[in-house]
Write a protein that holds these residues in place. Sequence first.
Motif, mmCIF file in Angstrom:
data_model
loop_
_atom_site.group_PDB
_atom_site.id
_atom_site.type_symbol
_atom_site.label_atom_id
_atom_site.label_comp_id
_atom_site.label_asym_id
_atom_site.label_seq_id
_atom_site.Cartn_x
_atom_site.Cartn_y
_atom_site.Cartn_z
ATOM 1 N N LEU A 30 -32.929 -20.812 29.013
ATOM 2 C CA LEU A 30 -31.436 -20.610 29.153
ATOM 3 C C LEU A 30 -30.663 -21.345 28.164
ATOM 4 C CD1 LEU A 30 -31.262 -21.633 33.053
ATOM 5 C CD2 LEU A 30 -30.617 -19.573 32.053
ATOM 6 N N ALA A 31 -31.015 -22.498 27.389
ATOM 7 C CA ALA A 31 -30.306 -23.137 26.172
ATOM 8 C C ALA A 31 -30.393 -22.128 25.128
ATOM 9 C CB ALA A 31 -31.090 -24.276 26.148
ATOM 10 N N ALA A 32 -31.760 -21.532 24.875
ATOM 11 C CA ALA A 32 -31.800 -20.361 23.704
ATOM 12 C C ALA A 32 -30.666 -19.289 23.728
ATOM 13 C CB ALA A 32 -33.145 -19.870 23.588
ATOM 14 N N VAL A 37 -25.401 -14.835 19.148
ATOM 15 C CA VAL A 37 -26.074 -13.934 18.192
ATOM 16 C C VAL A 37 -27.341 -13.457 18.927
ATOM 17 C CG1 VAL A 37 -27.662 -13.821 16.133
ATOM 18 C CG2 VAL A 37 -25.169 -15.092 16.067
ATOM 19 N N LEU A 38 -28.057 -14.155 19.517
ATOM 20 C CA LEU A 38 -29.131 -13.683 20.403
ATOM 21 C C LEU A 38 -28.869 -12.793 21.416
ATOM 22 C CD1 LEU A 38 -32.169 -13.848 21.289
ATOM 23 C CD2 LEU A 38 -31.761 -15.851 22.463
ATOM 24 N N VAL A 84 -38.540 -23.113 20.016
ATOM 25 C CA VAL A 84 -37.930 -22.426 18.703
ATOM 26 C C VAL A 84 -37.876 -21.021 18.562
ATOM 27 C CG1 VAL A 84 -37.984 -24.633 17.501
ATOM 28 C CG2 VAL A 84 -39.945 -22.936 17.412
ATOM 29 N N ALA A 85 -38.841 -20.289 19.247
ATOM 30 C CA ALA A 85 -38.823 -18.843 19.320
ATOM 31 C C ALA A 85 -39.636 -18.208 20.585
ATOM 32 C CB ALA A 85 -39.538 -18.495 18.083
ATOM 33 N N HIS A 86 -39.481 -17.039 20.566
ATOM 34 C CA HIS A 86 -40.350 -16.180 21.377
ATOM 35 C C HIS A 86 -41.149 -14.916 20.540
ATOM 36 C CE1 HIS A 86 -41.302 -13.725 24.965
ATOM 37 N NE2 HIS A 86 -40.546 -12.676 24.433
ATOM 38 N N VAL A 87 -42.352 -14.941 21.031
ATOM 39 C CA VAL A 87 -43.028 -13.669 20.461
ATOM 40 C C VAL A 87 -43.660 -13.051 21.448
ATOM 41 C CG1 VAL A 87 -44.607 -12.708 18.725
ATOM 42 C CG2 VAL A 87 -43.390 -14.708 18.130
ATOM 43 N N VAL A 88 -43.845 -11.529 21.555
ATOM 44 C CA VAL A 88 -44.441 -10.905 22.638
ATOM 45 C C VAL A 88 -45.245 -9.646 22.063
ATOM 46 C CG1 VAL A 88 -42.195 -9.324 22.931
ATOM 47 C CG2 VAL A 88 -44.154 -9.735 24.771
ATOM 48 N N ALA A 106 -34.635 -18.953 18.281
ATOM 49 C CA ALA A 106 -33.411 -19.570 18.748
ATOM 50 C C ALA A 106 -32.759 -20.330 17.579
ATOM 51 C CB ALA A 106 -34.185 -21.088 19.391
ATOM 52 N N ALA A 107 -31.342 -20.493 17.755
ATOM 53 C CA ALA A 107 -30.410 -20.371 16.580
ATOM 54 C C ALA A 107 -30.562 -21.720 16.004
ATOM 55 C CB ALA A 107 -28.959 -20.694 17.276
ATOM 56 N N PRO A 108 -31.003 -22.634 16.349
ATOM 57 C CA PRO A 108 -31.492 -23.994 15.479
ATOM 58 C C PRO A 108 -32.684 -23.640 14.262
ATOM 59 C CG PRO A 108 -31.119 -24.639 17.718
ATOM 60 C CD PRO A 108 -31.049 -23.283 17.676
ATOM 61 N N ALA A 109 -33.577 -22.873 14.758
ATOM 62 C CA ALA A 109 -34.595 -22.298 14.045
ATOM 63 C C ALA A 109 -34.539 -21.270 12.961
ATOM 64 C CB ALA A 109 -35.575 -22.252 14.913
ATOM 65 N N ARG A 110 -33.563 -20.665 13.026
ATOM 66 C CA ARG A 110 -33.245 -19.613 12.183
ATOM 67 C C ARG A 110 -33.061 -19.843 10.661
ATOM 68 N NH1 ARG A 110 -29.024 -17.450 15.974
ATOM 69 N NH2 ARG A 110 -30.326 -16.375 17.474
ATOM 70 N N GLY A 111 -33.868 -19.245 9.689
ATOM 71 C CA GLY A 111 -33.611 -19.239 8.359
ATOM 72 C C GLY A 111 -34.707 -20.411 7.875
ATOM 73 N N ARG A 112 -35.784 -20.739 8.699
ATOM 74 C CA ARG A 112 -36.509 -22.021 8.372
ATOM 75 C C ARG A 112 -38.182 -21.234 8.454
ATOM 76 N NH1 ARG A 112 -37.238 -26.061 11.345
ATOM 77 N NH2 ARG A 112 -36.469 -25.472 13.414
ATOM 78 N N GLY A 113 -38.254 -20.069 8.419
ATOM 79 C CA GLY A 113 -39.759 -19.480 8.548
ATOM 80 C C GLY A 113 -40.362 -19.592 9.756
ATOM 81 N N VAL A 114 -39.854 -19.877 10.574
ATOM 82 C CA VAL A 114 -40.395 -19.978 12.147
ATOM 83 C C VAL A 114 -40.729 -18.639 12.602
ATOM 84 C CG1 VAL A 114 -39.804 -20.299 14.593
ATOM 85 C CG2 VAL A 114 -39.170 -21.838 12.842
ATOM 86 N N ALA A 115 -39.581 -17.631 12.553
ATOM 87 C CA ALA A 115 -40.347 -16.136 13.165
ATOM 88 C C ALA A 115 -41.319 -15.598 12.107
ATOM 89 C CB ALA A 115 -39.074 -15.443 13.212
ATOM 90 N N PRO A 116 -41.442 -15.426 10.913
ATOM 91 C CA PRO A 116 -42.433 -15.114 10.383
ATOM 92 C C PRO A 116 -43.880 -15.464 10.569
ATOM 93 C CG PRO A 116 -40.839 -15.030 8.733
ATOM 94 C CD PRO A 116 -40.294 -15.867 10.006
ATOM 95 N N ARG A 117 -44.000 -16.992 10.566
ATOM 96 C CA ARG A 117 -45.284 -17.519 11.037
ATOM 97 C C ARG A 117 -45.571 -17.364 12.275
ATOM 98 N NH1 ARG A 117 -45.150 -23.388 10.126
ATOM 99 N NH2 ARG A 117 -42.942 -23.374 10.825
ATOM 100 N N ALA A 118 -44.936 -17.454 13.312
ATOM 101 C CA ALA A 118 -45.175 -17.026 14.851
ATOM 102 C C ALA A 118 -45.672 -15.724 14.833
ATOM 103 C CB ALA A 118 -43.682 -17.123 15.646
#
Length: 182
Positions: A30-32, A37-38, A84-88, A106-118
């Motif tokens: 819920l917080a995410a 933007v999401l 920090v993220a969700h991948v499906v 999630a907003a606080p994790a954007r731009g830190r390489g989280v999504a590509p690694r996940a």
Amino acid sequence: MSIVLRAPATPVAPELLLRPWCDGDADALLAAYRDPVLLSWTRHPVTTRSEARAFLRRSRQGWAADRRFSFAVLEPTPEGERLVAHVVLKEVAPGRPDAEVGYWTAAPARGRGVAPRAVDAVSAWAFSRFAAGGLTRLELLHQVDNPASCRVAEKSGYVFEEVLPARPPFPRDGHRHVRRRD
């Protein structure tokens, strides 16, 4: 679920833990989704406790059916872990050569390489787990006006393949990126 994936640490970012969603994730989910933007990019927002319960129920059902695999992506903090993220991985079926990967960050994790690694971790897992069933290709789709998703696709090994015309429920043309099993 006992499946746990890890995305290795980088010189500037900690290791990520990817695991199936659990009922205790409702508040973090819920917080995410409080992020505008999401909300602007998602077709199925999670803004109420009832919607969070439904999201988590569908996640369990997808795992049980062995067709849709939703991962909560967590990052260590001094207090424990934070979402920090969700991948499906979706549309997996025996004998079918392709499936789709989707994600949000999630907003606080954007731009830190989280999504590509996940996304990379789930993609590698998918090819490993479903190779015997014929999986050879993964697709990542996004709207053309989302350049951040283009960067995530490229950084996680997905090559731009084509522009897809808009079709409901998507209001704009989209990009199809593809990653093939080595």
